[in-house]
Design a protein around this motif. Sequence first.
Motif, PDB file in Angstrom:
ATOM      1  N   LYS A 176       0.839  -1.198   0.000  1.00  0.00           N
ATOM      2  CA  LYS A 176       0.000   0.000   0.000  1.00  0.00           C
ATOM      3  C   LYS A 176       0.872   1.245   0.000  1.00  0.00           C
ATOM      4  O   LYS A 176       1.889   1.302   0.688  1.00  0.00           O
ATOM      5  CB  LYS A 176      -0.923   0.004   1.227  1.00  0.00           C
ATOM      6  N   ASN A 177       0.463   2.239  -0.787  1.00  0.00           N
ATOM      7  CA  ASN A 177       1.125   3.549  -0.831  1.00  0.00           C
ATOM      8  C   ASN A 177       2.606   3.449  -1.176  1.00  0.00           C
ATOM      9  O   ASN A 177       3.432   4.230  -0.682  1.00  0.00           O
ATOM     10  CB  ASN A 177       0.960   4.274   0.511  1.00  0.00           C
ATOM     11  N   GLY A 178       2.950   2.483  -2.030  1.00  0.00           N
ATOM     12  CA  GLY A 178       4.341   2.345  -2.450  1.00  0.00           C
ATOM     13  C   GLY A 178       5.226   1.632  -1.447  1.00  0.00           C
ATOM     14  O   GLY A 178       6.446   1.574  -1.620  1.00  0.00           O
ATOM     15  N   PHE A 179       4.628   1.080  -0.393  1.00  0.00           N
ATOM     16  CA  PHE A 179       5.377   0.369   0.632  1.00  0.00           C
ATOM     17  C   PHE A 179       4.860  -1.057   0.772  1.00  0.00           C
ATOM     18  O   PHE A 179       3.690  -1.332   0.510  1.00  0.00           O
ATOM     19  CB  PHE A 179       5.263   1.075   1.992  1.00  0.00           C
ATOM     20  N   VAL A 180       5.741  -1.949   1.196  1.00  0.00           N
ATOM     21  CA  VAL A 180       5.360  -3.302   1.585  1.00  0.00           C
ATOM     22  C   VAL A 180       5.330  -3.331   3.110  1.00  0.00           C
ATOM     23  O   VAL A 180       6.268  -2.863   3.763  1.00  0.00           O
ATOM     24  CB  VAL A 180       6.343  -4.351   1.046  1.00  0.00           C
ATOM     25  N   HIS A 181       4.252  -3.874   3.667  1.00  0.00           N
ATOM     26  CA  HIS A 181       4.094  -3.920   5.120  1.00  0.00           C
ATOM     27  C   HIS A 181       3.992  -5.386   5.551  1.00  0.00           C
ATOM     28  O   HIS A 181       3.039  -6.079   5.186  1.00  0.00           O
ATOM     29  CB  HIS A 181       2.837  -3.168   5.547  1.00  0.00           C
ATOM     30  N   ASN A 182       4.972  -5.832   6.303  1.00  0.00           N
ATOM     31  CA  ASN A 182       4.914  -7.159   6.916  1.00  0.00           C
ATOM     32  C   ASN A 182       4.371  -6.984   8.332  1.00  0.00           C
ATOM     33  O   ASN A 182       5.003  -6.347   9.180  1.00  0.00           O
ATOM     34  CB  ASN A 182       6.302  -7.797   6.956  1.00  0.00           C
ATOM     35  N   VAL A 183       3.181  -7.532   8.560  1.00  0.00           N
ATOM     36  CA  VAL A 183       2.463  -7.300   9.813  1.00  0.00           C
ATOM     37  C   VAL A 183       2.292  -8.619  10.560  1.00  0.00           C
ATOM     38  O   VAL A 183       1.825  -9.605   9.999  1.00  0.00           O
ATOM     39  CB  VAL A 183       1.076  -6.672   9.545  1.00  0.00           C
ATOM     40  N   VAL A 184       2.688  -8.614  11.838  1.00  0.00           N
ATOM     41  CA  VAL A 184       2.494  -9.774  12.709  1.00  0.00           C
ATOM     42  C   VAL A 184       1.737  -9.309  13.949  1.00  0.00           C
ATOM     43  O   VAL A 184       2.156  -8.362  14.625  1.00  0.00           O
ATOM     44  CB  VAL A 184       3.827 -10.418  13.133  1.00  0.00           C
ATOM     45  N   VAL A 185       0.611  -9.963  14.223  1.00  0.00           N
ATOM     46  CA  VAL A 185      -0.170  -9.666  15.424  1.00  0.00           C
ATOM     47  C   VAL A 185      -0.299 -10.958  16.222  1.00  0.00           C
ATOM     48  O   VAL A 185      -0.760 -11.974  15.695  1.00  0.00           O
ATOM     49  CB  VAL A 185      -1.571  -9.117  15.075  1.00  0.00           C
ATOM     50  N   SER A 186       0.100 -10.922  17.489  1.00  0.00           N
ATOM     51  CA  SER A 186       0.108 -12.135  18.314  1.00  0.00           C
ATOM     52  C   SER A 186      -0.413 -11.828  19.712  1.00  0.00           C
ATOM     53  O   SER A 186      -0.090 -10.787  20.288  1.00  0.00           O
ATOM     54  CB  SER A 186       1.532 -12.693  18.416  1.00  0.00           C
ATOM     55  N   ASN A 187      -1.237 -12.746  20.241  1.00  0.00           N
ATOM     56  CA  ASN A 187      -1.684 -12.600  21.633  1.00  0.00           C
ATOM     57  C   ASN A 187      -0.917 -13.554  22.552  1.00  0.00           C
ATOM     58  O   ASN A 187      -1.324 -13.808  23.682  1.00  0.00           O
ATOM     59  CB  ASN A 187      -3.187 -12.845  21.754  1.00  0.00           C
ATOM     60  N   ASN A 188       0.198 -14.053  22.058  1.00  0.00           N
ATOM     61  CA  ASN A 188       0.993 -15.028  22.809  1.00  0.00           C
ATOM     62  C   ASN A 188       2.477 -14.680  22.682  1.00  0.00           C
ATOM     63  O   ASN A 188       3.272 -15.435  22.141  1.00  0.00           O
ATOM     64  CB  ASN A 188       0.724 -16.439  22.282  1.00  0.00           C
ATOM     65  N   SER A 189       2.840 -13.478  23.156  1.00  0.00           N
ATOM     66  CA  SER A 189       4.217 -13.002  23.056  1.00  0.00           C
ATOM     67  C   SER A 189       4.782 -12.737  24.442  1.00  0.00           C
ATOM     68  O   SER A 189       4.043 -12.579  25.418  1.00  0.00           O
ATOM     69  CB  SER A 189       4.266 -11.712  22.220  1.00  0.00           C
ATOM     70  N   ASN A 190       6.105 -12.670  24.497  1.00  0.00           N
ATOM     71  CA  ASN A 190       6.789 -12.405  25.758  1.00  0.00           C
ATOM     72  C   ASN A 190       7.784 -11.267  25.609  1.00  0.00           C
ATOM     73  O   ASN A 190       8.394 -11.092  24.552  1.00  0.00           O
ATOM     74  CB  ASN A 190       7.546 -13.651  26.242  1.00  0.00           C
ATOM     75  N   PHE A 191       7.923 -10.488  26.662  1.00  0.00           N
ATOM     76  CA  PHE A 191       8.991  -9.497  26.775  1.00  0.00           C
ATOM     77  C   PHE A 191       9.903  -9.981  27.887  1.00  0.00           C
ATOM     78  O   PHE A 191       9.455 -10.228  29.006  1.00  0.00           O
ATOM     79  CB  PHE A 191       8.410  -8.126  27.104  1.00  0.00           C
ATOM     80  N   ILE A 192      11.192 -10.143  27.569  1.00  0.00           N
ATOM     81  CA  ILE A 192      12.144 -10.688  28.530  1.00  0.00           C
ATOM     82  C   ILE A 192      13.160  -9.619  28.899  1.00  0.00           C
ATOM     83  O   ILE A 192      13.811  -9.035  28.026  1.00  0.00           O
ATOM     84  CB  ILE A 192      12.861 -11.928  27.966  1.00  0.00           C
ATOM     85  N   ALA A 193      13.293  -9.325  30.177  1.00  0.00           N
ATOM     86  CA  ALA A 193      14.269  -8.350  30.661  1.00  0.00           C
ATOM     87  C   ALA A 193      14.756  -8.766  32.032  1.00  0.00           C
ATOM     88  O   ALA A 193      13.950  -9.114  32.910  1.00  0.00           O
ATOM     89  CB  ALA A 193      13.652  -6.953  30.722  1.00  0.00           C
ATOM     90  N   ASN A 194      16.071  -8.748  32.211  1.00  0.00           N
ATOM     91  CA  ASN A 194      16.684  -9.091  33.500  1.00  0.00           C
ATOM     92  C   ASN A 194      16.218 -10.453  34.004  1.00  0.00           C
ATOM     93  O   ASN A 194      16.022 -10.662  35.205  1.00  0.00           O
ATOM     94  CB  ASN A 194      16.366  -8.013  34.542  1.00  0.00           C
ATOM     95  N   GLY A 195      16.026 -11.376  33.063  1.00  0.00           N
ATOM     96  CA  GLY A 195      15.618 -12.726  33.420  1.00  0.00           C
ATOM     97  C   GLY A 195      14.156 -12.876  33.771  1.00  0.00           C
ATOM     98  O   GLY A 195      13.713 -13.966  34.132  1.00  0.00           O
ATOM     99  N   ILE A 196      13.389 -11.776  33.654  1.00  0.00           N
ATOM    100  CA  ILE A 196      11.966 -11.814  33.980  1.00  0.00           C
ATOM    101  C   ILE A 196      11.150 -11.861  32.689  1.00  0.00           C
ATOM    102  O   ILE A 196      11.362 -11.054  31.782  1.00  0.00           O
ATOM    103  CB  ILE A 196      11.559 -10.586  34.816  1.00  0.00           C
ATOM    104  N   ILE A 197      10.220 -12.798  32.608  1.00  0.00           N
ATOM    105  CA  ILE A 197       9.380 -12.956  31.417  1.00  0.00           C
ATOM    106  C   ILE A 197       8.015 -12.333  31.687  1.00  0.00           C
ATOM    107  O   ILE A 197       7.348 -12.669  32.671  1.00  0.00           O
ATOM    108  CB  ILE A 197       9.208 -14.440  31.055  1.00  0.00           C
TER     109      ILE A 197
END
Length: 251
Positions: A176-197
């Motif tokens: 769209k609009n001269g761009f390619v958009h790769n879109v990923v939507v997930s309700n099962n993701s993790n953010f990992i920082a300092n060993g904490i998920i």
Amino acid sequence: MEKPFPKSITPTPIISASIEIRFDVNCPLDAVFGIVFNALRTEYNEHEPLPISTIPEQIRIQDGLIDQPHYRLFKKNSSLSILLGPKLFVFLYAKEDLNSSEDYPGWTDSLSIELKKLYSILFSLNIISKVTRLGIRCNDFFEDRNIFNHTEYNILDSEHNRKDLEKTQIIQTIEKNGFVHNVVVSNNSNFIANGIITSGSMIDIDSFTTDIKDDFSKNYEKYLNNCHETNKEFFYKMLKKDFIDSLNPIY
């Protein structure tokens, strides 16, 4: 949600944003790192080699790795860094801790200003003969939420019962609009920082173009603004207005 879109939402869900250009050079490939680091070392005065840099150059070329980052340039105690390869320059914001007081600094008042300063230095080196690709990728993380409760669409079975209440990931490629958009939507993701998920949902939108018809070094503000706006539009259009309203939008 339709326009107008907010200038900002709080707390911002953006955990990383990268702006990438790929290019051809008119100097030896192994000279790019030294030239660029020397020009940027006043602020980005730390660097570390990435594993790919240890692979012999001929093998990197044969295996198509020459467009990948070879080094990371950074400054201490900053969420901003640069990933650099012989034919690649990536400006990166990355949040290291969800509870950190250092939040996404914003496009208009921070990232675009810093990026234009970096590009001004980069293109003044006269080692880039042609920019072949521009991309902006944003990752938004929503802690302890099923993002599909807040999207303008849902996955239904034949009896119109929602199927996205379970672990779900949607992957789309949209032009769209001269761009390619790769879109990923997930309700099962993790953010990992300092060993904490931390569990939650993720929206990952990678927008890019290879349709660069004029001199990017003189017109990068136009390309950056277009790419950023279309990436931002994809994010807001997939979400319900009442959800955006709950995130303290500023217009």
